[in-house]
Design a protein around this motif. Structure first.
Motif, PDB file in Angstrom:
ATOM      1  N   PHE A 129       0.656  -1.295  -0.064  1.00  0.00           N
ATOM      2  CA  PHE A 129       0.118  -0.021  -0.160  1.00  0.00           C
ATOM      3  C   PHE A 129       0.971   1.517   0.121  1.00  0.00           C
ATOM      4  CE2 PHE A 129      -3.872  -2.534   1.246  1.00  0.00           C
ATOM      5  CZ  PHE A 129      -4.674  -2.086   0.615  1.00  0.00           C
ATOM      6  N   LEU A 130       1.993   1.043   0.368  1.00  0.00           N
ATOM      7  CA  LEU A 130       2.860   2.331   0.725  1.00  0.00           C
ATOM      8  C   LEU A 130       3.024   3.313  -0.658  1.00  0.00           C
ATOM      9  CD1 LEU A 130       4.931   3.906   2.658  1.00  0.00           C
ATOM     10  CD2 LEU A 130       6.601   2.381   2.006  1.00  0.00           C
ATOM     11  N   PRO A 131       3.305   2.720  -2.012  1.00  0.00           N
ATOM     12  CA  PRO A 131       3.339   3.537  -3.069  1.00  0.00           C
ATOM     13  C   PRO A 131       2.130   3.994  -3.689  1.00  0.00           C
ATOM     14  CG  PRO A 131       3.992   1.277  -3.559  1.00  0.00           C
ATOM     15  CD  PRO A 131       4.069   1.130  -1.946  1.00  0.00           C
ATOM     16  N   VAL A 132       0.985   3.275  -3.022  1.00  0.00           N
ATOM     17  CA  VAL A 132      -0.289   3.733  -3.295  1.00  0.00           C
ATOM     18  C   VAL A 132      -1.025   4.836  -2.768  1.00  0.00           C
ATOM     19  CG1 VAL A 132      -2.510   2.473  -3.702  1.00  0.00           C
ATOM     20  CG2 VAL A 132      -0.460   1.173  -4.314  1.00  0.00           C
ATOM     21  N   ILE A 133      -0.518   5.055  -1.628  1.00  0.00           N
ATOM     22  CA  ILE A 133      -1.141   6.187  -0.786  1.00  0.00           C
ATOM     23  C   ILE A 133      -0.198   7.329  -0.477  1.00  0.00           C
ATOM     24  CG2 ILE A 133      -2.373   4.215   0.539  1.00  0.00           C
ATOM     25  CD1 ILE A 133      -0.856   4.599   2.841  1.00  0.00           C
ATOM     26  N   ALA A 134       1.139   7.227  -0.807  1.00  0.00           N
ATOM     27  CA  ALA A 134       1.976   8.201  -0.454  1.00  0.00           C
ATOM     28  C   ALA A 134       3.100   8.596  -1.700  1.00  0.00           C
ATOM     29  CB  ALA A 134       2.855   7.804   0.689  1.00  0.00           C
ATOM     30  N   THR A 135       3.433   9.627  -1.684  1.00  0.00           N
ATOM     31  CA  THR A 135       4.511  10.090  -2.776  1.00  0.00           C
ATOM     32  C   THR A 135       5.883   9.603  -2.080  1.00  0.00           C
ATOM     33  OG1 THR A 135       4.551  12.224  -1.822  1.00  0.00           O
ATOM     34  CG2 THR A 135       3.200  11.921  -3.805  1.00  0.00           C
ATOM     35  N   PRO A 136       6.893   9.438  -3.172  1.00  0.00           N
ATOM     36  CA  PRO A 136       8.241   8.999  -2.594  1.00  0.00           C
ATOM     37  C   PRO A 136       8.955   9.942  -1.450  1.00  0.00           C
ATOM     38  CG  PRO A 136       8.180   8.650  -4.967  1.00  0.00           C
ATOM     39  CD  PRO A 136       6.855   9.487  -4.422  1.00  0.00           C
ATOM     40  N   ASP A 137       8.795  10.959  -1.335  1.00  0.00           N
ATOM     41  CA  ASP A 137       9.419  11.700  -0.393  1.00  0.00           C
ATOM     42  C   ASP A 137       8.820  11.547   1.061  1.00  0.00           C
ATOM     43  OD1 ASP A 137       7.041  13.284  -1.484  1.00  0.00           O
ATOM     44  OD2 ASP A 137       7.403  14.517   0.019  1.00  0.00           O
ATOM     45  N   ARG A 138       7.708  10.946   1.015  1.00  0.00           N
ATOM     46  CA  ARG A 138       6.933  10.515   2.510  1.00  0.00           C
ATOM     47  C   ARG A 138       7.447   9.111   2.711  1.00  0.00           C
ATOM     48  NH1 ARG A 138       2.338  13.881   3.259  1.00  0.00           N
ATOM     49  NH2 ARG A 138       2.754  15.915   2.323  1.00  0.00           N
ATOM     50  N   PHE A 139       8.061   8.316   1.973  1.00  0.00           N
ATOM     51  CA  PHE A 139       8.086   6.980   2.354  1.00  0.00           C
ATOM     52  C   PHE A 139       8.939   6.696   3.666  1.00  0.00           C
ATOM     53  CE2 PHE A 139       7.879   5.274  -2.528  1.00  0.00           C
ATOM     54  CZ  PHE A 139       6.696   5.521  -2.310  1.00  0.00           C
ATOM     55  N   ASP A 140       9.984   7.212   3.574  1.00  0.00           N
ATOM     56  CA  ASP A 140      10.828   7.325   5.073  1.00  0.00           C
ATOM     57  C   ASP A 140      10.060   7.452   6.349  1.00  0.00           C
ATOM     58  OD1 ASP A 140      13.113   6.173   3.504  1.00  0.00           O
ATOM     59  OD2 ASP A 140      14.120   8.023   3.396  1.00  0.00           O
ATOM     60  N   ARG A 141       9.629   8.719   6.236  1.00  0.00           N
ATOM     61  CA  ARG A 141       8.871   9.219   7.278  1.00  0.00           C
ATOM     62  C   ARG A 141       7.699   8.385   7.753  1.00  0.00           C
ATOM     63  NH1 ARG A 141       8.601  15.935   6.808  1.00  0.00           N
ATOM     64  NH2 ARG A 141      11.144  15.991   6.958  1.00  0.00           N
ATOM     65  N   LEU A 142       6.762   8.012   6.653  1.00  0.00           N
ATOM     66  CA  LEU A 142       5.760   7.076   6.760  1.00  0.00           C
ATOM     67  C   LEU A 142       6.220   5.681   7.467  1.00  0.00           C
ATOM     68  CD1 LEU A 142       2.729   6.887   6.764  1.00  0.00           C
ATOM     69  CD2 LEU A 142       2.827   6.252   4.546  1.00  0.00           C
ATOM     70  N   SER A 143       7.094   5.292   6.840  1.00  0.00           N
ATOM     71  CA  SER A 143       7.324   3.780   7.243  1.00  0.00           C
ATOM     72  C   SER A 143       8.041   3.802   8.659  1.00  0.00           C
ATOM     73  CB  SER A 143       8.620   3.309   6.085  1.00  0.00           C
ATOM     74  OG  SER A 143       8.885   2.195   6.483  1.00  0.00           O
ATOM     75  N   ALA A 144       8.809   4.963   8.887  1.00  0.00           N
ATOM     76  CA  ALA A 144       9.169   5.054  10.519  1.00  0.00           C
ATOM     77  C   ALA A 144       8.018   5.325  11.233  1.00  0.00           C
ATOM     78  CB  ALA A 144      10.058   6.026  10.469  1.00  0.00           C
ATOM     79  N   ARG A 145       7.136   5.985  10.991  1.00  0.00           N
ATOM     80  CA  ARG A 145       5.997   6.174  11.668  1.00  0.00           C
ATOM     81  C   ARG A 145       5.295   4.842  12.185  1.00  0.00           C
ATOM     82  NH1 ARG A 145       1.006   9.705   9.480  1.00  0.00           N
ATOM     83  NH2 ARG A 145       2.646  11.141   8.639  1.00  0.00           N
ATOM     84  N   GLY A 146       5.070   4.214  10.791  1.00  0.00           N
ATOM     85  CA  GLY A 146       4.428   2.852  11.070  1.00  0.00           C
ATOM     86  C   GLY A 146       5.111   2.037  12.061  1.00  0.00           C
TER      87      GLY A 146
END
Length: 436
Positions: free
Chosen positions: A137-154
């Protein structure tokens, strides 16, 4: 219809899933169930004429569970993409895992070992099987610049939620009368397993309600979708030639994941057998590990933002290597507490970085193109490699333990996986997109 990217409610809902399923990863696979299993099962026993120890049987349960899901994952992820059922399969595996966890309530001794073994396998398959769909779901709901932060938040939310539940479980085990439970036998521990199942199912279904709905595609049934799924997987494999950095990263990822996951699964048994830790002490160790891991996940993201993903991964893997070497010489409980803190520092970081790094080097990642419809199949390669690494790592660990009679040699050998990971990583390159 494409779901809008970076929707706040959706991103928070996605991260909430880590809060839900991490309780199983912490309480069942790490903190309480492993020592409980060792106490309930005879030190040595035979099955179908084969001799086992309780610790080797537990290691092989992990090996078997991940072997099953590694074989099924490519097929299932292909079906999910071909039939538009990413969310459906995530819900299926979540439900299966939660019910497997609830069944552990009925495991109370050697006579019910089959319930404990089967429930653990079903729970682990449900937990691991859902991750490929969750990660996709990660690349489906977020843009690449959010990947690191969103993954860390999870990961961070997973640590916070699982720690809260583990503290509740510790109180339940230490003070069962507070919860109206008998102060004898194994009831309090078994009720802790029930709380994990309820927690997992409750919060996971809240998360699922906030994720994009499946866009069902017409098909003639499961077999047709399976055939479409295999065809899609073949296409992804062929397209890997166009993404050499993805191939290089997966090779490094396989190597160090064998070490990371084996340490996480078997650290508590190592502490109990080699250092004489009691269950309550092990819970304290795990709490230290989890609290430090919250900071570790964000530290890894900050290092990645400042120096890049590759530098951050090197930093994590060097520490992992030192942990394995130092563990070989650890003799005291205080030393192990310190070592557990070091594990926590890099445990969440290396997993969070791995997930976000891979998302950057597959279609829809580094170059900013739209996420493809077969994103689940791309993450299936990632997920299957991690599961095969777990099969390899846990089997080798158990084999060396049985061969040498000491878990210390097995721990030391795991350092080789991290060293190989760094060697393979040296040929890898990733371009980190600029932040907004």
């Amino acid at each position: 219809m494409q779901h809008p990217l970076n929707d706040r409610k959706t991103l928070n809902g996605w991260a909430l899933f880590d809060w839900a399923n991490s309780a199983f990863a912490l309480v069942i696979t790490t903190a309480i169930f492993p020592p409980y299993f060792e106490e309930m099962v005879d030190e040595q026993f035979t099955v179908l004429g084969l001799a086992f120890t309780n610790s080797s049987w537990f290691a092989y349960l992990i090996t078997f569970s991940y072997l099953v899901i590694a074989l099924l994952s490519p097929l299932l992820s292909g079906i999910a993409d071909a039939g538009g059922r990413r969310k459906w399969f995530l819900q299926l595996f979540t439900t299966m895992g939660g019910l497997g966890c609830l069944s552990l309530f009925f495991f109370d001794g050697m006579s019910t070992m089959w319930i404990g073994s089967l429930g653990f396998i079903v729970g682990l398959i449900g937990f691991a099987g859902g991750l490929v769909f969750y990660n996709s779901f990660l690349p489906v709901i977020a843009t690449p610049d959010r990947f690191d932060r969103l993954s860390a938040r999870g990961f961070a939310m997973g640590y916070v939620g699982s720690v809260i539940l583990l503290i509740l479980n510790l109180a339940m085990v230490q003070k069962p009368e507070w919860f109206g439970l008998a102060d004898t036998g194994t009831l309090a521990v078994r009720m802790a397993f029930v709380t994990v199942g309820i927690w997992w199912l409750l919060f996971a279904y809240i998360s699922l309600s906030r994720l994009p709905d499946d866009e069902r595609r017409p098909g003639n049934g499961l077999l047709d979708m399976a055939a479409m799924g295999w065809a899609e997987l073949r296409q992804v494999w062929q397209r890997m030639k166009e993404y050499p950095q993805a191939k290089r990263f997966l090779l490094a990822f396989f190597s160090y994941s064998a070490g990371v996951q084996t340490v996480i699964f078997l650290a508590s048994i190592f502490a109990k057998k080699e250092l004489g830790f009691e269950t309550a002490e092990l819970i304290v160790v795990v709490l230290i590990l989890q609290v430090v891991a919250i900071a570790g996940a964000y530290l890894a993201a900050k290092i990645s933002e400042a120096k890049g993903n590759k530098f951050a991964l090197y930093f994590e893997l060097i520490i992992w290597t030192l942990i394995c070497v130092v563990a070989y010489f650890v003799n005291g409980k205080m030393q192990f507490y310190i070592l557990a803190g070091a594990v926590g520092l890099v445990m969440g970081g290396v997993q969070s970085l791995s997930r976000s790094t891979y998302a950057k080097v597959i279609p829809g990642g580094e170059d900013g193109e739209a996420a493809p419809s077969d994103t689940t199949s791309w993450f299936s390669f990632y997920d299957v490699l991690e599961k095969v690494a777990i099969v390899f790592g846990t089997f080798l660990f158990g084999f060396l333990d049985a061969l040498t009679g000491s878990m210390r040699v097995s721990i030391l050998i795991l350092a080789v996986f991290f060293i190989l990971g760094m060697v393979f990583l040296s040929r890898f390159r990733v371009v980190t997109p600029p932040l907004d």
